[in-house]
Design a protein around this motif. Structure first.
Motif, PDB file in Angstrom:
ATOM      1  N   ARG A   1       0.816  -1.121   0.038  1.00  0.00           N
ATOM      2  CA  ARG A   1       0.083   0.141  -0.047  1.00  0.00           C
ATOM      3  C   ARG A   1       0.657   1.403  -0.120  1.00  0.00           C
ATOM      4  O   ARG A   1       2.067   1.242   0.595  1.00  0.00           O
ATOM      5  CB  ARG A   1      -1.004   0.016   1.156  1.00  0.00           C
ATOM      6  N   ALA A   2       0.315   2.471  -0.523  1.00  0.00           N
ATOM      7  CA  ALA A   2       1.028   3.587  -0.458  1.00  0.00           C
ATOM      8  C   ALA A   2       1.318   4.028   0.657  1.00  0.00           C
ATOM      9  O   ALA A   2       2.551   4.842   0.869  1.00  0.00           O
ATOM     10  CB  ALA A   2       0.327   4.681  -1.481  1.00  0.00           C
ATOM     11  N   ASP A   3       0.521   3.821   1.821  1.00  0.00           N
ATOM     12  CA  ASP A   3       0.567   4.162   2.888  1.00  0.00           C
ATOM     13  C   ASP A   3       1.448   3.362   3.813  1.00  0.00           C
ATOM     14  O   ASP A   3       1.552   3.780   5.022  1.00  0.00           O
ATOM     15  CB  ASP A   3      -0.455   4.805   3.597  1.00  0.00           C
ATOM     16  N   SER A   4       1.885   2.185   3.583  1.00  0.00           N
ATOM     17  CA  SER A   4       2.521   1.407   4.245  1.00  0.00           C
ATOM     18  C   SER A   4       3.845   1.656   4.379  1.00  0.00           C
ATOM     19  O   SER A   4       4.578   2.514   3.636  1.00  0.00           O
ATOM     20  CB  SER A   4       2.409   0.090   3.717  1.00  0.00           C
ATOM     21  N   ARG A   5       4.402   1.467   5.451  1.00  0.00           N
ATOM     22  CA  ARG A   5       6.090   1.719   5.528  1.00  0.00           C
ATOM     23  C   ARG A   5       7.075   1.129   4.576  1.00  0.00           C
ATOM     24  O   ARG A   5       8.094   1.700   4.183  1.00  0.00           O
ATOM     25  CB  ARG A   5       6.507   0.913   7.073  1.00  0.00           C
ATOM     26  N   SER A   6       6.685   0.039   4.056  1.00  0.00           N
ATOM     27  CA  SER A   6       7.313  -0.499   3.098  1.00  0.00           C
ATOM     28  C   SER A   6       6.810  -0.047   1.423  1.00  0.00           C
ATOM     29  O   SER A   6       7.463  -0.922   0.529  1.00  0.00           O
ATOM     30  CB  SER A   6       7.220  -2.290   3.133  1.00  0.00           C
ATOM     31  N   GLY A   7       5.858   0.704   1.499  1.00  0.00           N
ATOM     32  CA  GLY A   7       5.091   0.825   0.167  1.00  0.00           C
ATOM     33  C   GLY A   7       6.233   1.781  -0.435  1.00  0.00           C
ATOM     34  O   GLY A   7       7.016   2.432  -0.040  1.00  0.00           O
ATOM     35  N   PHE A   8       5.541   1.719  -1.939  1.00  0.00           N
ATOM     36  CA  PHE A   8       6.608   2.520  -2.766  1.00  0.00           C
ATOM     37  C   PHE A   8       6.471   3.960  -2.452  1.00  0.00           C
ATOM     38  O   PHE A   8       7.352   4.559  -2.428  1.00  0.00           O
ATOM     39  CB  PHE A   8       6.084   2.400  -4.432  1.00  0.00           C
ATOM     40  N   TYR A   9       5.275   4.522  -2.318  1.00  0.00           N
ATOM     41  CA  TYR A   9       5.049   6.003  -1.811  1.00  0.00           C
ATOM     42  C   TYR A   9       5.855   6.345  -0.484  1.00  0.00           C
ATOM     43  O   TYR A   9       6.233   7.598  -0.576  1.00  0.00           O
ATOM     44  CB  TYR A   9       3.864   6.453  -2.169  1.00  0.00           C
ATOM     45  N   ALA A  10       6.036   5.427   0.214  1.00  0.00           N
ATOM     46  CA  ALA A  10       6.647   5.715   1.549  1.00  0.00           C
ATOM     47  C   ALA A  10       7.985   5.952   1.345  1.00  0.00           C
ATOM     48  O   ALA A  10       8.781   7.175   1.541  1.00  0.00           O
ATOM     49  CB  ALA A  10       6.653   4.462   2.517  1.00  0.00           C
ATOM     50  N   VAL A  11       8.738   5.205   0.196  1.00  0.00           N
ATOM     51  CA  VAL A  11      10.137   5.431  -0.233  1.00  0.00           C
ATOM     52  C   VAL A  11      10.063   6.881  -1.067  1.00  0.00           C
ATOM     53  O   VAL A  11      11.180   7.360  -0.776  1.00  0.00           O
ATOM     54  CB  VAL A  11      10.526   4.197  -1.070  1.00  0.00           C
ATOM     55  N   TRP A  12       9.272   6.694  -2.025  1.00  0.00           N
ATOM     56  CA  TRP A  12       9.230   8.201  -2.519  1.00  0.00           C
ATOM     57  C   TRP A  12       9.519   9.179  -2.077  1.00  0.00           C
ATOM     58  O   TRP A  12      10.120  10.392  -2.295  1.00  0.00           O
ATOM     59  CB  TRP A  12       8.046   8.003  -3.716  1.00  0.00           C
ATOM     60  N   ASN A  13       8.339   9.338  -1.054  1.00  0.00           N
ATOM     61  CA  ASN A  13       8.262  10.563  -0.161  1.00  0.00           C
ATOM     62  C   ASN A  13       9.454  11.080   0.553  1.00  0.00           C
ATOM     63  O   ASN A  13       9.819  12.295   0.831  1.00  0.00           O
ATOM     64  CB  ASN A  13       6.913  10.515   0.694  1.00  0.00           C
TER      65      ASN A  13
ATOM     66  N   GLY B   1       6.668  20.409  -3.363  1.00  0.00           N
ATOM     67  CA  GLY B   1       5.644  21.234  -4.237  1.00  0.00           C
ATOM     68  C   GLY B   1       5.842  22.443  -3.591  1.00  0.00           C
ATOM     69  O   GLY B   1       6.159  22.780  -2.514  1.00  0.00           O
ATOM     70  N   GLN B   2       4.688  23.417  -4.162  1.00  0.00           N
ATOM     71  CA  GLN B   2       4.579  24.643  -3.600  1.00  0.00           C
ATOM     72  C   GLN B   2       3.972  24.865  -2.186  1.00  0.00           C
ATOM     73  O   GLN B   2       4.148  25.520  -1.306  1.00  0.00           O
ATOM     74  CB  GLN B   2       3.559  25.693  -4.297  1.00  0.00           C
ATOM     75  N   ASP B   3       3.309  23.719  -1.747  1.00  0.00           N
ATOM     76  CA  ASP B   3       2.835  23.317  -0.503  1.00  0.00           C
ATOM     77  C   ASP B   3       3.510  22.935   0.451  1.00  0.00           C
ATOM     78  O   ASP B   3       3.326  22.578   1.539  1.00  0.00           O
ATOM     79  CB  ASP B   3       1.385  22.602  -0.521  1.00  0.00           C
ATOM     80  N   GLY B   4       4.858  22.380   0.158  1.00  0.00           N
ATOM     81  CA  GLY B   4       5.934  21.931   1.084  1.00  0.00           C
ATOM     82  C   GLY B   4       5.791  20.702   0.870  1.00  0.00           C
ATOM     83  O   GLY B   4       6.623  19.987   1.963  1.00  0.00           O
ATOM     84  N   ARG B   5       4.831  19.823   0.443  1.00  0.00           N
ATOM     85  CA  ARG B   5       4.626  18.689   0.527  1.00  0.00           C
ATOM     86  C   ARG B   5       5.606  17.796  -0.501  1.00  0.00           C
ATOM     87  O   ARG B   5       5.634  18.319  -1.468  1.00  0.00           O
ATOM     88  CB  ARG B   5       3.257  17.974   0.477  1.00  0.00           C
ATOM     89  N   PRO B   6       5.932  16.610  -0.578  1.00  0.00           N
ATOM     90  CA  PRO B   6       6.651  15.777  -1.629  1.00  0.00           C
ATOM     91  C   PRO B   6       5.814  15.540  -2.939  1.00  0.00           C
ATOM     92  O   PRO B   6       4.334  15.659  -2.910  1.00  0.00           O
ATOM     93  CB  PRO B   6       6.689  14.426  -1.084  1.00  0.00           C
ATOM     94  N   LYS B   7       6.431  16.076  -3.991  1.00  0.00           N
ATOM     95  CA  LYS B   7       5.732  16.038  -5.201  1.00  0.00           C
ATOM     96  C   LYS B   7       5.392  14.840  -5.552  1.00  0.00           C
ATOM     97  O   LYS B   7       5.897  13.465  -5.227  1.00  0.00           O
ATOM     98  CB  LYS B   7       6.676  16.516  -6.511  1.00  0.00           C
ATOM     99  N   ARG B   8       4.152  14.432  -6.493  1.00  0.00           N
ATOM    100  CA  ARG B   8       3.723  13.137  -6.513  1.00  0.00           C
ATOM    101  C   ARG B   8       4.265  12.950  -7.881  1.00  0.00           C
ATOM    102  O   ARG B   8       4.465  13.454  -8.913  1.00  0.00           O
ATOM    103  CB  ARG B   8       1.840  13.291  -6.934  1.00  0.00           C
ATOM    104  N   LEU B   9       4.769  11.303  -7.847  1.00  0.00           N
ATOM    105  CA  LEU B   9       5.253  10.726  -9.042  1.00  0.00           C
ATOM    106  C   LEU B   9       4.572  10.878 -10.410  1.00  0.00           C
ATOM    107  O   LEU B   9       4.927  11.132 -11.471  1.00  0.00           O
ATOM    108  CB  LEU B   9       5.654   9.258  -8.849  1.00  0.00           C
ATOM    109  N   HIS B  10       3.159  10.808 -10.198  1.00  0.00           N
ATOM    110  CA  HIS B  10       2.357  10.798 -11.433  1.00  0.00           C
ATOM    111  C   HIS B  10       2.569  12.329 -12.333  1.00  0.00           C
ATOM    112  O   HIS B  10       2.220  12.230 -13.379  1.00  0.00           O
ATOM    113  CB  HIS B  10       1.067  10.597 -11.144  1.00  0.00           C
TER     114      HIS B  10
END
Length: 268
Positions: free
Chosen positions: A165-177, A187-196
């Motif tokens: 899952r994207a929100d899991s500790r081992s998920g892809f988006y956890a590593v990406w973020n 991004g402009q909001d200070g949060r990690p950019k989305r890969l898409h």
């Protein structure tokens, strides 16, 4: 011991059973730092596109390389060349080849290209491609999960039979973020950019720099103009620029004096 550790141990056991032919260093040692020369001299790949040659050279010079590429640009062909070069010039190594679709992309595409390269090489290469066994080995952990859960598991890589899952500790988006925060890609909001968003940025860049529509669609993997146009998003700064351009050279409207009030008189 986790299923992944058992899977890695099984791979190591099978790798240790392989015999390395003698004289490998003498035959291929001179290509250890030059994959482009190996591809041309040994594999017979005379026509290597410049961008592929750059990637091959970067991988020989750096420990980690990220390759930004589009659709149908020769990624699998380059991966097969790299795999052949690395296996031959480093005979005691172990290579892990993976993809989002392991069976189709690795087994049916990369390994198929590697098998063809080995068959057509200018000199005999001690490489035996056994895609079927590799795929069966990759399914060991999945088969164990299916036996314990009692239900089919359609994923090669999973978390105890469940998709990552994207929100899991081992998920892809956890590593990406985490990588975005560490490198400052925010991004402009200070949060990690989305890969898409990277694909949307690519479409906008191609469109703004004059790349033809058909070439741009091939690069990003879009088959229809409607899908391509959905990704060609107009940003707020572009709207502001367009509005400013619309007023360039336009004279302000003339100011007209207020007309005098009409004179009225009572007629008795």
């Amino acid at each position: 011991m986790s299923k992944l550790e058992r899977f890695a141990r099984e791979l190591k056991r099978r790798a240790d059973q392989l015999e390395v032919p003698a004289g490998m260093d003498e035959r291929f040692g001179r290509y250890a730092e030059d994959p482009v020369k190996f591809a041309r001299s040994v594999l017979g790949a005379e026509q290597i596109p410049p961008y592929q040659a750059d990637v091959l050279g970067d991988i020989a010079a750096h420990d980690r390389v990220a390759w930004v590429a589009g659709h149908a640009t020769g990624k699998s062909h380059a991966a097969a060349m790299l795999l052949a070069w690395y296996l031959v010039t480093r005979p005691h190594c172990r290579c892990v080849v993976t993809s989002a679709t392991f069976d189709r992309q690795v087994g049916r595409v990369i390994f198929a290209k590697l098998r063809t390269m080995v068959a057509k090489a200018r000199v005999p290469l001690p490489i035996r491609v056994q895609a079927t066994r590799a795929i069966q080995t990759a399914r060991l952990a999945t088969n164990s999960a299916e036996a314990s859960l009692g239900t089919p598991v359609p994923w090669v890589f999973h978390d105890q039979g469940q998709p990552f899952r994207a929100d899991s500790r081992s998920g892809f988006y956890a590593v990406w973020n985490a990588a975005c925060v560490k490198t400052g890609v925010l991004g402009q909001d200070g949060r990690p950019k989305r890969l898409h968003d990277c694909r949307r940025s690519a479409v906008r860049r191609y469109d703004r720099t004059g790349v033809s529509r058909e070439v741009a669609k091939r690069l990003v993997g879009h088959k229809t103009d409607s899908m391509y146009q959905r990704y060609n998003i107009v940003a707020e700064d572009e709207l502001a620029t367009g509005l400013a351009q619309s007023y360039q050279g336009v004279k302000p409207p003339l100011s007209h004096p207020t007309p005098p009030a009409a004179h009225t008189s009572d007629v008795s």
